[in-house]
Write a protein that holds these residues in place. Structure first.
Motif, PDB file in Angstrom:
ATOM      1  N   ARG A 186       0.638  -1.343  -0.113  1.00  0.00           N
ATOM      2  CA  ARG A 186       0.039  -0.092   0.032  1.00  0.00           C
ATOM      3  C   ARG A 186       1.096   1.334  -0.108  1.00  0.00           C
ATOM      4  O   ARG A 186       1.937   1.429   0.424  1.00  0.00           O
ATOM      5  N   PHE A 188       0.873   3.800   1.826  1.00  0.00           N
ATOM      6  CA  PHE A 188       1.570   5.023   3.267  1.00  0.00           C
ATOM      7  C   PHE A 188       2.507   4.126   3.587  1.00  0.00           C
ATOM      8  O   PHE A 188       3.557   5.090   4.124  1.00  0.00           O
ATOM      9  N   LEU A 190       4.983   2.200   1.768  1.00  0.00           N
ATOM     10  CA  LEU A 190       6.236   2.366   0.474  1.00  0.00           C
ATOM     11  C   LEU A 190       6.430   4.431   0.617  1.00  0.00           C
ATOM     12  O   LEU A 190       7.281   4.787   0.717  1.00  0.00           O
ATOM     13  N   ALA A 192       6.633   5.303   3.657  1.00  0.00           N
ATOM     14  CA  ALA A 192       6.761   5.705   5.538  1.00  0.00           C
ATOM     15  C   ALA A 192       8.847   4.652   5.245  1.00  0.00           C
ATOM     16  O   ALA A 192       9.568   5.348   5.798  1.00  0.00           O
ATOM     17  N   ALA A 197      12.468   4.406   7.590  1.00  0.00           N
ATOM     18  CA  ALA A 197      11.829   3.805   7.874  1.00  0.00           C
ATOM     19  C   ALA A 197      12.536   2.417   8.052  1.00  0.00           C
ATOM     20  O   ALA A 197      11.564   1.853   6.947  1.00  0.00           O
ATOM     21  N   ASP A 199      12.372  -1.643   9.065  1.00  0.00           N
ATOM     22  CA  ASP A 199      11.477  -2.886   8.989  1.00  0.00           C
ATOM     23  C   ASP A 199      10.962  -2.714  10.097  1.00  0.00           C
ATOM     24  O   ASP A 199       9.637  -2.758   9.809  1.00  0.00           O
ATOM     25  N   ARG A 201       9.857  -0.518  12.157  1.00  0.00           N
ATOM     26  CA  ARG A 201       8.972   0.627  12.521  1.00  0.00           C
ATOM     27  C   ARG A 201       7.619   0.037  11.411  1.00  0.00           C
ATOM     28  O   ARG A 201       6.346   0.212  11.899  1.00  0.00           O
ATOM     29  N   ARG A 205       4.353   0.039  13.704  1.00  0.00           N
ATOM     30  CA  ARG A 205       3.329   1.092  13.360  1.00  0.00           C
ATOM     31  C   ARG A 205       1.996   0.985  12.244  1.00  0.00           C
ATOM     32  O   ARG A 205       1.849   2.113  12.259  1.00  0.00           O
ATOM     33  N   HIS A 206       4.093   0.271  11.046  1.00  0.00           N
ATOM     34  CA  HIS A 206       2.293   0.742   9.926  1.00  0.00           C
ATOM     35  C   HIS A 206       1.052  -0.554   9.086  1.00  0.00           C
ATOM     36  O   HIS A 206       0.048  -0.629   8.984  1.00  0.00           O
ATOM     37  N   PRO A 209      -0.694  -2.225  13.333  1.00  0.00           N
ATOM     38  CA  PRO A 209      -2.548  -1.561  13.913  1.00  0.00           C
ATOM     39  C   PRO A 209      -3.182  -1.880  12.598  1.00  0.00           C
ATOM     40  O   PRO A 209      -4.169  -1.370  13.491  1.00  0.00           O
ATOM     41  N   ASN A 210      -3.084  -2.076  11.203  1.00  0.00           N
ATOM     42  CA  ASN A 210      -4.225  -2.222  10.934  1.00  0.00           C
ATOM     43  C   ASN A 210      -4.280  -3.199   9.833  1.00  0.00           C
ATOM     44  O   ASN A 210      -5.681  -3.273   9.712  1.00  0.00           O
TER      45      ASN A 210
ATOM     46  N   LEU C  60      12.537   1.628  -4.229  1.00  0.00           N
ATOM     47  CA  LEU C  60      11.509   1.382  -3.244  1.00  0.00           C
ATOM     48  C   LEU C  60      11.180  -0.253  -4.412  1.00  0.00           C
ATOM     49  O   LEU C  60      10.985  -0.685  -4.199  1.00  0.00           O
ATOM     50  N   ALA C  99      -4.598   6.091  -0.218  1.00  0.00           N
ATOM     51  CA  ALA C  99      -3.974   5.163   0.480  1.00  0.00           C
ATOM     52  C   ALA C  99      -2.854   5.150   0.272  1.00  0.00           C
ATOM     53  O   ALA C  99      -2.165   5.073   0.791  1.00  0.00           O
ATOM     54  N   SER C 100      -2.469   6.229   0.460  1.00  0.00           N
ATOM     55  CA  SER C 100      -0.971   7.173   0.868  1.00  0.00           C
ATOM     56  C   SER C 100      -1.262   7.311   2.272  1.00  0.00           C
ATOM     57  O   SER C 100       0.018   7.771   2.764  1.00  0.00           O
ATOM     58  N   ASN C 102      -1.198   6.317   6.433  1.00  0.00           N
ATOM     59  CA  ASN C 102      -1.810   5.718   6.880  1.00  0.00           C
ATOM     60  C   ASN C 102      -2.970   5.218   8.186  1.00  0.00           C
ATOM     61  O   ASN C 102      -3.613   6.608   8.586  1.00  0.00           O
ATOM     62  N   ARG C 104      -4.619   4.486  10.701  1.00  0.00           N
ATOM     63  CA  ARG C 104      -4.492   4.541  11.572  1.00  0.00           C
ATOM     64  C   ARG C 104      -3.976   5.817  12.748  1.00  0.00           C
ATOM     65  O   ARG C 104      -3.222   5.398  13.672  1.00  0.00           O
ATOM     66  N   ILE C 117      12.090   9.619  12.548  1.00  0.00           N
ATOM     67  CA  ILE C 117      12.705   8.317  12.175  1.00  0.00           C
ATOM     68  C   ILE C 117      14.891   8.963  12.132  1.00  0.00           C
ATOM     69  O   ILE C 117      15.840   8.625  12.610  1.00  0.00           O
TER      70      ILE C 117
END
Lengths: 296, 328, 321
Positions: A186, A188, A190, A192, A197, A199, A201, A205-206, A209-210, C60, C99-100, C102, C104, C117
């Motif tokens: 997703r 968000f 990417l 992070a 961030a 692994d 974290r 964190r991401h 929680p989801n 990425l 989508a970008s 979080n 939560r 960080i």
């Protein structure tokens, strides 16, 4: 000025848990479930100690005594105090349910998120192991694990916790892995990664929680499943000496149309049902509370 | 002059939601004549798609309902028709294509099954006749080697091919009216150009009317004879395409036109942005102009009551208290 | 501005993915240099590899071959530890504002995360800094304890931009930053991007399929087709005198919001669709759809060469004339 006031106010109460708690408190059904569950637990664990109840002493002269002022829950076939038996049995059932579920959640989430997050060969190998364990009839696995413990430990709940947890985590691991697989790509996550961030974290964190909602709901379904499995094992003589499951199965054995002895079946069943109901409401409530999109 | 092909009068479509009553379409009226391409433009949530779903009788149930107004098609009232009667009209005299052709095609059935079924059901053709007709139409919409390709599954088609297949399916029953809801939004520009060209050709060939729903002002400029601009569930301006782009007379239309960068722009003008957001439609009914909070030209009269949609020139209507020449 | 001022250089970048049906050559030999302070537009249709270029730059996706240099320093093969400090200067804004973020995390935590960080801001000052950044992108700081779902698409894109700005980067990669937004909101975000660039001296790589948006925003533009750059030039010459037939066709396919202009415009029809990304291509990748293809295009792939000063194209046509 509003702007200045906003800046001065310290950033607090924004943790996921604090917010979840705030939302949970507003959900009456879930709160009711939690209170009821707490009540059952307190009654099971505190009342026998306070009243000095004895669940084992037999009194053949008073067998099948219906509930009255002296024996509020009556007695069983050998005259044991049924109130004491139901409450002490509840201790075991609750402990096994919670402990085995906890074990399955811990192992399953850890295992599933590793497999899903790292993917590729790691995932391949880890999930084949799960498939292999799935393929073994779980009863066989449970019996094997139980038998590993010495004779003295027999009837002690500890091996049962362990055995049931070992079986239940497989499904949890699969569920978690599937969720992690979709979440890790997703945007968000990417995003992070692009801010640097690591692994841990990202996972804590991401991703986790989801998936909490799914985990919590599945966990609340696991508790009753474990309680019922335990009673089945007890029925086979592999389980514990005293639990709701044991009482229900004994109850089924003695209830008959002529002298119904219905309390022997109804009372432990009632406690079991109450527990399962409140768990379901609490589970639904927790899922909603953990999702900030829920309006309440 | 004969009656229009489609005549929507004071359409009101509402949704019952947890947040309250959403007045998604609130008093929309417009005619569509034979062979005409009418554009329905606006931003997300303005009610343009809901208007079409209302015409088709495809509102999500049980939340959605037509609360008032009339929809006459070929002199027949569509509001209040039973689902069975609507189904006879839908996909027959009125056809539709949507943004994502993948969701309108069943992934488990070959294209042949899905297209032939329509011919068999609606036209009473035999299976071989229906297949032959489907192949003809696939060929017409530009699918190469249609005889073979009709045996494919939808996922074996590219996005552009799927939209072509959907258009072929819509044409099977020779519709009088085609409703195209963002038909090219999911496609690349070179494919978009091909599909739009195809739609125009089909209109010229068959004389069918098209309602084109889109947020892309460029697509409208190239395609439509007439445009209706929607905002907050209402039509705020209606004009021929040429007039609308030359002299927009509603502040929203004007701002919208100035907020898009143009491929043929000279120099570098700052884009006009419309600050704020459209009103929430669950907060209605409104007793002021719905665009007033975002309008640069707002005055007391705008807040005194909702302006009506009024004709002010040949073929032009607008919903604004200012005089047309005051909108600058 | 001279080429030596390139802040970010991509050199013969290849990104290949192995899939069951073969190898997808998502990016197949892309070279470009981003000059300090400019906006370079990267346009192309879906699947042309433009987003993959950006994702390779921020690591990425793994790079198959080629080099990516930031201020002259290669980013390829760096360990995570060495990469991390460099990431500070190179940030990205994603396409989908839904989508970008979080769901939560409160937006304050989202914006603060990069600073946590990299420990660029003392924990006690974080909140104040978050408020500053939110004001910078036009958000009300008193809303910082809310969750993403409480914001509109445009506001969410501002939050994504705030996150990217938190580390005070030099370069921001904008991956389709407005394509998911309504037109009136697009203008807000595009104007904001321009203001921030002027105010903070940023450099943008703007990836978009919308040629008009790219024209509005960029000083130079690169056009991609099937994993390669087919044309690269300053904005005006690229839009007024394109060399490559693909660029020309692409531009003629974009509708202009003006019916009078539209009625007179000539479309250059390009038939067919983009070849499958797993297909092996000989010669020019565009030749299957090119109205002007000739024999040489079938056998020899054209290199990206300078045909006019500062105007590069990968096409045999100018040589044939």
């Amino acid at each position: 000025m509003a702007r200045a006031a906003a800046t001065l106010a310290p950033e607090k109460g924004t943790s996921l848990w604090a917010d979840a708690w705030r939302r949970l408190k507003r959900n009456r059904l879930a709160l009711g479930g939690a209170v009821l569950l707490g009540l059952v637990a307190v009654v099971c664990f505190v009342v026998p100690v306070v009243l000095g109840l004895d669940s084992e002493t037999t009194d053949p002269a008073n067998s099948f005594h219906p509930p009255d002022a002296h024996y509020p829950f009556g007695t069983d076939n050998v005259g044991r105090d049924y109130l004491a038996r139901v409450l002490v049995g509840g201790q075991t059932s609750l402990l096994i349910g919670v402990a085995a579920t906890l074990a399955s959640v811990l192992i399953g989430v850890f295992y599933g998120s590793l497999a899903g997050y790292y993917g590729g060969k790691v995932d391949e190998v880890m999930m084949r192991i799960v498939d292999f364990l799935y393929a073994i009839p779980y009863m066989f696995l449970v019996i094997l694990i139980t038998l590993q413990f010495s004779k003295e430990a027999r009837g002690n709940p500890l091996p049962i916790f362990f055995a049931l947890g070992m079986v239940q985590w497989l499904t949890m691991a699969r569920i978690v892995r599937g969720e992690v697989l979709t979440l890790k790509n997703r945007e968000f996550v990417l995003a992070a990664r692009t801010v640097g961030a690591g692994d841990l974290r990202i996972i804590f964190r991401h991703i986790l929680p989801n998936i909490l909602g799914v985990v919590v709901v599945y966990a609340t379904l696991t508790v009753p499943a474990v309680i019922i499995l335990e009673s089945f094992l007890s029925f086979l003589g592999l389980g514990v000496k005293l639990s709701w499951g044991v009482l229900v199965s004994e109850g089924v054995g003695v209830v008959n149309p002529i002298e119904s002895h219905a309390w022997l079946l109804l009372l432990p069943s009632l406690f079991l049902a109450l527990t399962l109901f409140s768990l379901n409401f609490l589970g639904d409530g927790l899922r909603d509370a953990l999702d900030p999109r829920t309006r309440r | 002059m004969s009656a229009p092909l489609l005549d929507v009068r004071d359409l009101r479509t509402q949704f019952v939601t947890e947040e309250g009553l959403v007045r998604a379409v609130d008093g929309v009226s417009f005619p569509v004549d034979e062979g005409e391409i009418v554009g329905l433009v606006g931003e997300s949530g303005c009610g343009k798609s809901v208007t079409n779903l209302s015409i088709l009788g495809l509102l999500p149930q049980p939340q959605g309902r037509i609360a008032g107004g009339s929809i006459r098609f070929e002199d027949r009232e569509l509001v209040g028709l039973s689902e069975r009667e609507l189904r006879k009209i839908r996909g027959n005299a009125i056809a539709m294509i949507f943004q994502d052709p993948m969701t309108s095609l069943n992934p488990y059935l070959r294209v042949e099954e899905q297209l032939a079924e329509v011919g068999q059901l609606h036209l009473g053709l035999s299976r071989p006749q229906a297949v032959a007709r489907a192949v003809d139409l696939l060929d017409r919409v530009g699918i190469p080697d249609a005889v073979e390709r009709i045996k494919s599954y939808p996922h074996e088609f590219s996005g552009g091919m799927r939209q072509r297949a959907m258009i072929a399916m819509a044409l099977l029953c020779d519709p009088e009216l085609l409703i195209a809801d963002e038909p090219t939004t999911a496609l690349d520009v070179t494919i978009q150009a091909q599909i739009l060209e195809l739609l125009k050709e089909l209109r010229d060939e068959r004389g069918m009317a098209i309602i084109l729903v889109t947020h892309d002002l460029g697509v409208v400029a190239g395609m439509c004879d007439r445009v209706m601009v929607m905002y907050a569930g209402r039509i705020v301006e209606e004009a021929s395409t040429v007039d609308l782009y030359a002299t927009p007379t509603h502040p929203y239309t004007k701002a919208l036109l100035e907020s898009v960068p143009r491929l043929d722009e000279r120099g570098h003008a700052r884009l006009r942005s419309i600050e704020g957001l459209p009103p929430r439609l669950d907060r209605g009914p409104f007793d002021a102009c719905t665009f007033a909070p975002r309008c640069g030209l707002v005055r007391d009269a705008c807040l005194a009551g909702e302006p009506a949609l009024q004709a002010f020139a040949e073929g032009r209507r607008r919903r604004c208290v200012l005089a047309p020449e005051e909108v600058v | 501005m001279s080429v030596s001022e390139a802040i970010l250089e991509v050199d013969a970048l290849r990104v290949h993915f192995h899939v069951p049906r073969g190898v997808v050559r998502a990016v197949d030999g892309v070279s470009l240099a981003l000059r300090k302070g400019e906006t370079l537009g990267l346009v192309g249709e879906s699947g042309c590899g433009k987003s993959t270029v950006a994702r390779a730059i921020v690591a990425l996706v793994p790079t198959t071959s080629g080099d990516i240099r930031f201020r002259g320093e290669s980013l390829i093969g760096l360990s995570r530890g060495r990469m991390r400090p460099l990431r500070r200067h190179l940030q990205m804004v994603f396409q989908d504002p839904y989508a970008s973020l979080n769901p939560r995390m409160t937006i304050a935590s989202t914006i603060a995360e990069p600073m946590r960080i990299h420990a660029t801001v003392a924990p006690g000052d974080l909140d104040e800094r978050v408020c500053e950044i939110m004001e910078l992108v036009g958000l009300d700081p008193s809303m910082r304890r809310r969750y993403p779902h409480e914001f509109s698409g445009g506001q969410r894109q501002r939050i994504g931009l705030a996150r990217a700005l938190a580390l005070e980067p030099d370069v921001i990669l904008l991956d389709e930053p407005v394509s998911a937004l309504d037109v009136s909101v697009q203008a807000q975000v595009l104007n904001l991007l321009e203001d921030l660039k002027a105010r903070l001296g940023l450099t943008y790589l703007l990836i978009a399929h919308h040629l008009a948006v790219v024209r509005h925003m960029s000083e130079r533009v690169a056009v991609m087709y099937l994993g390669r750059i087919v044309e690269l030039a300053d904005r005006e010459p690229l839009y007024t005198e394109p060399i490559h037939p693909y660029t020309e066709a692409l531009m003629s396919a974009i509708p202009v919001p003006d019916p009078v202009v539209e009625a007179e415009r000539k479309r250059i029809p390009i038939e067919g669709e983009v070849p499958s990304p797993t297909a092996t291509i000989t010669g020019c990748p565009f030749r299957s759809r090119c109205p002007q293809a000739f024999e040489r295009c079938e056998v020899e792939a054209p290199e990206l060469e300078e045909h006019r000063p500062g105007h590069l194209a990968a096409c045999h046509l100018p040589d044939a004339d």
